[in-house]
Enzyme design. Structure first.
Site, PDB file in Angstrom:
ATOM      1  N   LYS A 157       0.409  -0.847   0.260  1.00 56.42           N
ATOM      2  CA  LYS A 157      -0.255   0.499   0.471  1.00 56.42           C
ATOM      3  C   LYS A 157       1.154   1.397  -0.529  1.00 56.42           C
ATOM      4  CE  LYS A 157      -3.646   1.923   0.527  1.00 56.42           C
ATOM      5  NZ  LYS A 157      -5.382   1.624   0.346  1.00 56.42           N
ATOM      6  N   SER A 208      -1.309  -1.349  -4.025  1.00 55.58           N
ATOM      7  CA  SER A 208      -3.009  -0.069  -4.524  1.00 55.58           C
ATOM      8  C   SER A 208      -2.044   1.382  -3.718  1.00 55.58           C
ATOM      9  CB  SER A 208      -4.281  -0.375  -3.501  1.00 55.58           C
ATOM     10  OG  SER A 208      -3.389  -1.303  -1.804  1.00 55.58           O
TER      11      SER A 208
END
Lengths: 349, 349, 349, 349
Positions: A157, A208
């Site tokens: 992330k 992400s």
């Protein structure tokens, strides 16, 4: 010896952590055992999706009350990977990855690491690739995994980096982890390949990015000595968003039947289902025109998550699937990956 | 003797009828043989979706030039059932149903009928149920089907009726056809049951509504003497949007393999794939919360089409699926129906 | 001698040209006198807005029936500048610019020109700037305007050029017209300045682009001998989307009161109101953060049109304002332009 | 003696309360003096807008740390009225209403009250009207206002009540306050008039509802003895979303010039600008068709806020306007209200 456990919990809204509160209050989960959180909130998944930040704030306040540590301290040692967007049949949920006491010689291990904070805009470049590669290696070490071949999945992330940079940041996170895992070479893992050379990819990386993230975070799952057995993980590349056979293959490799879906009696053994995908840039899926790209009213990633999520959910048997768009360098071009973690036969949730 | 043929054609945008123009120009299709058109355009599927009207206008101008009949005359004898919304992997396409010359004793037949024009707002009530039931019976007669049990699928298109009435109009269209087919009783097929008593349904009716429609139109497909063989049709109820087994069952019943998807070599035999579904009003799918209903930014039916369409497309092998939301009274509550038409083995597109 | 007349007409939906049909049928407008059409349809204004194409198709079919010319022939001589997106109080409408018989020595003139068709993707570059500049000069000649200083407004419509190119195409259209009018120098009007050097601008150019456009089209309005008087035009730069004083100034310069709005009795004299604007890239309006940019659910230009349109409409007295986003090089950075055309005192609609 | 002060603060995102933290840390604001918070966050303003809850949680945590009171205790005595949706030029911001020490015989007073918690779904009915009326009277008493004529504005926030009930809840909140203020009669303020009889309204009530609200909250502003002077308030009905004259009138009545906008030198005196409006149900604004209602992609209230907000912001001089849709019973049908609070001449922010 640690045993990796995964508690898959529902949320009634992005500020609802009552299910976790229940586990902590009942003593079913020791607050200090929490190693990572991966979840899906119901926002739009884009730059102005604040459901991820809301959930993270709620979670950290709860864990802070339970552990006595400040929210900021917890945020610096527990990766919280939230993805917004539960389009279609997808269901908001979160998974608490914990290292609880257990017995056994080898099993599924978890390791985590944080990169140093990045300056705003310092994403989508060589520097981020290097930061994430280093963090991935640190997460492997944390898990006790020496051989990159033993890594099943790296979840990354990263900071959103600002307008126009979000997908570049995702790509750099993926490339960095792919580099650390040996799935792409150091020579090719360069900033100018990001979002361009889609043949550079790893099929065991999920990445992400979000506006609420200030530095790159990595969670590694793989097999290591010193961890108790009991969980199976399988990760498969998907050729495209319709690759039903790949989805079934992942469930089967994790020890579940899938004919065509997981039978109701086996569904309680599912601990986590994750998928990454991407609107095919050729604007074709299996030779037919799709309209995901260039829709002024409905973001391409929202289109994609709804479709890919439904295909995976149809096999899993329900909508608790962590689906995230922006799959450049994660699985083959136009496709993505699917990952399943399940308890061994005989162990129920 | 007539033979039902179905030409499945792509469109590059909602005004593009060039694929049909090619068929007409080459003589591959006689313009007078066109009996109905069913298609999927790329709008939002709601009240302000004008892609359906744009396509219909383009189509009628083309057919008018080919037949010499005025567009309005054609529109009054050829049902054009357009559904907007190609979310996710869905692909804009249209199917020309034609009655071309053929040989054989019995086969898949088509019949069409139009109800009288309805006054604005005169939808979603007993009158519309009666109008559609009568039109369905007329369409059966047109096809040469005497026994309602021989009807495989009734496709209904109704006027939107104005703000707040669209889903009621769809429901009344479905109820009217269900009544004509004998799947609901005359006593229960009443206006006050619409959108309320969802246990009243037919699993062989597909209904929709649009602002560009001025009167109820019905297309009936079923088996009748005097039509040539060559096409198989199968329609199955879906228990919910994730009912993968039902989708596979429909493809198999239409004579195709589905393990898990239709093999590439058999895909050219697919002539039409249609599905209806509905965001589950309980706000749960398989016991997990979904977020399709109450999303201010993304219409519930857009959510649903993306998810349901992907499940069906994953089995079919591509995104040419006519998926339409608003499935009240069409298949079981929270579910819907799926229909497949395929050419018999040995016959390719 | 020609007299420029402007008929401002409502549409009930993007395929509705019945108001124009009424004018043609009654003889109030000779079909051969139509020189240009500028209108606002109710789509989303983006790449997948097909309301513009639907309206244009409907319009051309109507004019074709009235003139006997083929739709394609008409499209090659009558610029149809449609802008999608009637957010907020904006009202779908279109303006028929016609050259009808009249008397007088000098008045507001119209001229039009078309650039050669552009290859797909051949937009947003030096070539398009040159094409539009040449077309602008041709349109001036068509109007009988020799001195660029006599041009009041140049309206440009260009091909969208494909994904990611739409705003570049608008910018190149604006730059080309600005070059022809002498508002930017040939040295500075280069492709690499597009969307970058926003201090290069003209305050009398309005540009837009659409997927349905195949070549650059230019409409020039200005004062020329040989045209009848009767219409006043005023164009003003707007410093930002809140520049209420500039809007009032434009109405006043066109001969109307604006205190704060145009009095009801004078509103019938309004013939056209046009505005261009842009979400401020600094993400600030008057020092306060706006959220138009980076909204995953609501396109930045939709945000902008709703806001700018309301400010202009509040002065005009109703929502028939042609507002178009993408105002780079049209008015000052972060701002745009506003144009008003009104009939002289004593002449009513 | 108390002096009402209003601190108008920016937020960088819905979890950002750093501006308030700065005031508290510097001692510029005593945490115990906070009486109410009214703010505008950047969500979509609908049922799935969680930015309001995120901001409220962030605010309560900050005030809790500053006061030592639990967040829940604070939430039960400090109304937090958040409205989502900063479409167009609107800017996310919040206003801290505080009762700080002051001198003087009479001035603008604030009073607050909370109704008892409502059962889910117990909104939009006679019971809610009665609850809100009682709370409004309690808030008046809290402010020291005996005569309802002395109330300038009642701001109501109510629970959303669930799908389909949000606008009914807003209407009942408005009706309840209107009843308490004597602007509608007890005979007419009934549940069956909600959203139906729009001629029943108060022009000094602003109401909204949100999913994060559990009981009706009321803030009353008006003139009372025992409060220090220094702030002026003016509230005006708006005939429609384009009622520019009404907006100017409100600013002027609050002691500011508006010609056409507030001069830059006077803008620092603005303390709060609030507006309520509604997409006109006749689907016409000043006789021209608008497209706010029935847009599947863009919610009607988002359309409205963008437009109305821009008209008010254009006069105020920037986008810090609290604009909220759902204006039934607040101002005349199709219109709404606008309120301005400003510091007296000579007092700056």
């Amino acid at each position: 010896m640690p045993r990796l456990t995964i508690h898959r919990l529902p949320m009634a809204h992005p500020g609802d952590v009552s299910a976790l509160a229940g586990l902590l209050e009942s003593g079913a989960l020791a607050p200090g055992s929490v190693r990572a959180v991966i979840g899906k909130t119901e926002g739009n998944g884009g730059l102005n999706d604040f459901t991820r930040g809301f959930f993270t704030q709620s979670l950290l306040h709860l864990l802070s009350a339970a552990t006595g540590e400040a929210p900021g301290t917890l945020a610096a040692r527990i990766p919280c990977v939230l993805s917004g967007g539960t389009e279609g049949v997808l269901s908001p949920h979160y998974m608490i990855f914990a290292a609880e006491p257990g017995d056994g010689a080898e099993g599924l291990a978890i390791g985590t690491a944080f990169a140093p904070p990045a300056a705003p805009g310092d994403v989508g470049n060589d520097a981020q690739i290097a930061r994430v590669a280093a963090a991935t290696r640190a997460a492997m070490a944390d898990a006790g995994i020496e051989n990159p071949a033993r890594v099943a999945l790296a979840q990354v992330k990263s900071p959103a980096g600002g307008p126009g940079l979000l997908l570049r940041s995702v790509a750099a996170g993926a490339m960095g982890a792919a580099l650390a895992l040996g799935d792409v070479s150091a020579a090719s893992a360069r900033g100018d390949a990001l979002l361009e050379d889609l043949d550079l990819f790893s099929s065991r990386v999920s990445a992400s990015a979000g506006v609420e993230v200030l530095r790159d975070e990595v969670v590694v799952l793989g097999h290591a000595p010193g961890w108790a057995p009991g969980l199976s993980i399988a990760v498969r590349p998907m050729a495209d968003a319709l690759d039903l056979a790949a989805v079934q293959s992942a469930f089967r490799a994790a020890g579940l039947e899938a004919d065509p879906d997981v039978p109701p009696g086996q569904r309680p053994r599912i601990r986590a289902v994750l998928a990454k995908g991407e609107p095919d840039r050729t604007r074709l899926v299996r030779g037919q025109r799709h309209t995901m790209i260039g829709d002024t009213d409905l973001d391409a990633q929202r289109h994609l998550r709804a479709a890919l999520g439904a295909v995976v959910a149809a096999v899993a048997g329900d909508g608790r699937v962590f689906v995230s768009g922006g799959a450049a360098h994660q699985g083959p071009p136009g496709g993505g990956i699917v990952a399943v973690i399940a308890a061994s036969s005989g162990e129920d949730a």
